[in-house]
Design a protein around this motif. Structure first.
Motif, PDB file in Angstrom:
ATOM      1  N   ALA A   1      -0.813 -15.276 -18.219  1.00 13.98           N
ATOM      2  CA  ALA A   1      -0.068 -14.275 -17.473  1.00 13.98           C
ATOM      3  C   ALA A   1      -0.983 -13.627 -16.450  1.00 13.98           C
ATOM      4  CB  ALA A   1       0.505 -13.210 -18.419  1.00 13.98           C
ATOM      5  N   GLY A   2      -0.397 -13.145 -15.365  1.00 12.61           N
ATOM      6  CA  GLY A   2      -1.238 -12.518 -14.364  1.00 12.61           C
ATOM      7  C   GLY A   2      -0.430 -11.801 -13.305  1.00 12.61           C
ATOM      8  N   LEU A   3      -1.094 -10.916 -12.585  1.00 10.20           N
ATOM      9  CA  LEU A   3      -0.493 -10.164 -11.490  1.00 10.20           C
ATOM     10  C   LEU A   3      -1.177 -10.547 -10.192  1.00 10.20           C
ATOM     11  CD1 LEU A   3       1.180  -7.779 -10.248  1.00 10.20           C
ATOM     12  CD2 LEU A   3      -0.753  -6.301 -10.846  1.00 10.20           C
TER      13      LEU A   3
ATOM     14  N   HIS B   1       9.133 -10.355  -9.364  1.00 13.06           N
ATOM     15  CA  HIS B   1       8.790  -9.868  -8.025  1.00 13.06           C
ATOM     16  C   HIS B   1       9.692  -8.674  -7.721  1.00 13.06           C
ATOM     17  CE1 HIS B   1       6.975 -11.410  -3.985  1.00 13.06           C
ATOM     18  NE2 HIS B   1       6.923 -10.090  -4.068  1.00 13.06           N
ATOM     19  N   SER B   2       9.219  -7.807  -6.856  1.00 11.95           N
ATOM     20  CA  SER B   2       9.964  -6.597  -6.532  1.00 11.95           C
ATOM     21  C   SER B   2      10.347  -6.564  -5.056  1.00 11.95           C
ATOM     22  CB  SER B   2       9.134  -5.348  -6.862  1.00 11.95           C
ATOM     23  OG  SER B   2       9.828  -4.172  -6.479  1.00 11.95           O
TER      24      SER B   2
ATOM     25  N   GLN C   1      12.873 -12.345 -12.884  1.00 10.08           N
ATOM     26  CA  GLN C   1      13.281 -10.943 -12.926  1.00 10.08           C
ATOM     27  C   GLN C   1      12.951 -10.300 -11.590  1.00 10.08           C
ATOM     28  OE1 GLN C   1      11.390  -8.488 -15.908  1.00 10.08           O
ATOM     29  NE2 GLN C   1      12.544  -6.660 -15.340  1.00 10.08           N
ATOM     30  N   GLN C   2      13.952  -9.740 -10.938  1.00 12.37           N
ATOM     31  CA  GLN C   2      13.753  -9.078  -9.658  1.00 12.37           C
ATOM     32  C   GLN C   2      13.834  -7.573  -9.831  1.00 12.37           C
ATOM     33  OE1 GLN C   2      15.084 -10.887  -5.915  1.00 12.37           O
ATOM     34  NE2 GLN C   2      16.426  -9.124  -5.708  1.00 12.37           N
ATOM     35  N   LEU C   3      12.763  -6.904  -9.470  1.00 15.65           N
ATOM     36  CA  LEU C   3      12.704  -5.447  -9.549  1.00 15.65           C
ATOM     37  C   LEU C   3      13.121  -4.854  -8.200  1.00 15.65           C
ATOM     38  CD1 LEU C   3       9.233  -5.227 -11.321  1.00 15.65           C
ATOM     39  CD2 LEU C   3      11.482  -5.201 -12.413  1.00 15.65           C
TER      40      LEU C   3
ATOM     41  N   ALA D   1       6.092  -2.533 -14.985  1.00 19.80           N
ATOM     42  CA  ALA D   1       7.525  -2.273 -14.907  1.00 19.80           C
ATOM     43  C   ALA D   1       8.344  -3.346 -15.616  1.00 19.80           C
ATOM     44  CB  ALA D   1       7.962  -2.170 -13.444  1.00 19.80           C
ATOM     45  N   SER D   2       7.829  -4.560 -15.652  1.00 23.20           N
ATOM     46  CA  SER D   2       8.548  -5.676 -16.273  1.00 23.20           C
ATOM     47  C   SER D   2       8.037  -6.005 -17.672  1.00 23.20           C
ATOM     48  CB  SER D   2       8.422  -6.922 -15.390  1.00 23.20           C
ATOM     49  OG  SER D   2       7.049  -7.304 -15.258  1.00 23.20           O
ATOM     50  N   MET D   3       7.141  -5.163 -18.198  1.00 22.74           N
ATOM     51  CA  MET D   3       6.491  -5.487 -19.464  1.00 22.74           C
ATOM     52  C   MET D   3       7.458  -5.677 -20.636  1.00 22.74           C
ATOM     53  SD  MET D   3       3.692  -6.287 -20.897  1.00 22.74           S
ATOM     54  CE  MET D   3       2.505  -5.834 -19.635  1.00 22.74           C
ATOM     55  N   PRO D   4       8.491  -4.858 -20.823  1.00 21.15           N
ATOM     56  CA  PRO D   4       9.386  -5.085 -21.970  1.00 21.15           C
ATOM     57  C   PRO D   4      10.019  -6.476 -21.958  1.00 21.15           C
ATOM     58  CG  PRO D   4       9.743  -2.904 -21.064  1.00 21.15           C
ATOM     59  CD  PRO D   4       8.846  -3.609 -20.094  1.00 21.15           C
TER      60      PRO D   4
END
Length: 237
Positions: free
Chosen positions: A56-58, A181-182, A210-212, A223-226
């Motif tokens: 996983a990574g940002l 991605h947001s 998942q789009q924020l 923000a997407s951790m859950p």
């Protein structure tokens, strides 16, 4: 915060990250490093670890994750040059300052010949400056991509090198992938991720997206951790 939440779910973390100096993201090298870290951890702590692991990574870490398991920035980088539009995407100018990596690892490409004096000055600053400090500097003294280059980077030698280092595969994955991605991300334009997803889905890759809407680039991970923790629980089951 993200690390604490992962550890709270029982995950052990191993990181591959350079804290000082900017290096252009080299996907195959970063992916290999990630796999090597996982293998080394199992050799050292095999009796304490599960035989299943997840990458996983940002941001740059997210780019590496594709190669260990969003970007399409490999298509954007060669377009950099003196005619690049002054689009309001703060991270693009920062991204092209990864040129020290090309200057160090591929000196035969002569990246300096493409740079203005401003580009060379900032490349040297990027070489010796921590990421957060460089962010602060560019925020206080903003620069456009066009100010960095004397000529476009779209030449055969550079395009081949950038493709080799950065092009993200869109098929051949044998495990599920999750992409976040947001819309509020001003560092990486979200249409690049949409294009990446279209190619992956056309190749029948098992990809969850998942789009924020409000989180910026740096905070999309937390923000997407859950949802990401739920994904990890499913695929590691």
């Amino acid at each position: 915060m993200a690390r604490r939440r992962l550890r709270g779910r029982g995950h052990r973390l191993r990181r591959d990250r350079h804290r000082r100096g900017q290096r252009i993201p080299d996907g195959p090298a970063a992916g290999t490093n990630t796999v090597d870290i996982a293998r080394a951890a199992h050799q050292l702590y095999g009796d304490q670890l599960s035989d299943r692991w997840i990458a996983a990574g940002l941001s740059q870490g997210g780019h590496a994750t594709y190669f260990a398991a969003p970007t399409h920035l490999d298509q954007l980088f060669p377009l950099a040059g003196p005619n690049f539009p002054a689009v309001p995407v703060a991270g693009i100018a920062h991204y092209v300052l990864y040129t020290p990596g090309l200057d160090d690892t591929r000196p035969e490409l002569g990246i300096r010949q493409y740079l203005t004096p401003t580009g060379i000055e900032l490349m040297e600053k990027a070489r010796a400056t921590c990421n957060n400090d460089l962010n602060d500097y560019l925020s206080a003294q903003p620069v456009t991509v066009a100010e960095l280059f004397t000529t476009p980077l779209d030449t055969p030698g550079l395009r081949e090198a950038l493709d080799e280092m950065q092009h993200v595969p869109t098929d051949g994955f044998d495990r599920p992938i999750r992409v976040v991605h947001s819309l509020a991300d001003t560092k990486v334009p979200i249409p690049l991720t949409w294009a990446q997803l279209t190619e992956m889905r056309s190749s029948a890759v098992d990809v969850e997206y998942q789009q924020l809407s409000e989180a910026d680039h740096a905070h999309s991970l937390t923000a997407s951790m859950p949802e990401s923790l739920d994904f990890a629980a499913r695929v590691l089951r």
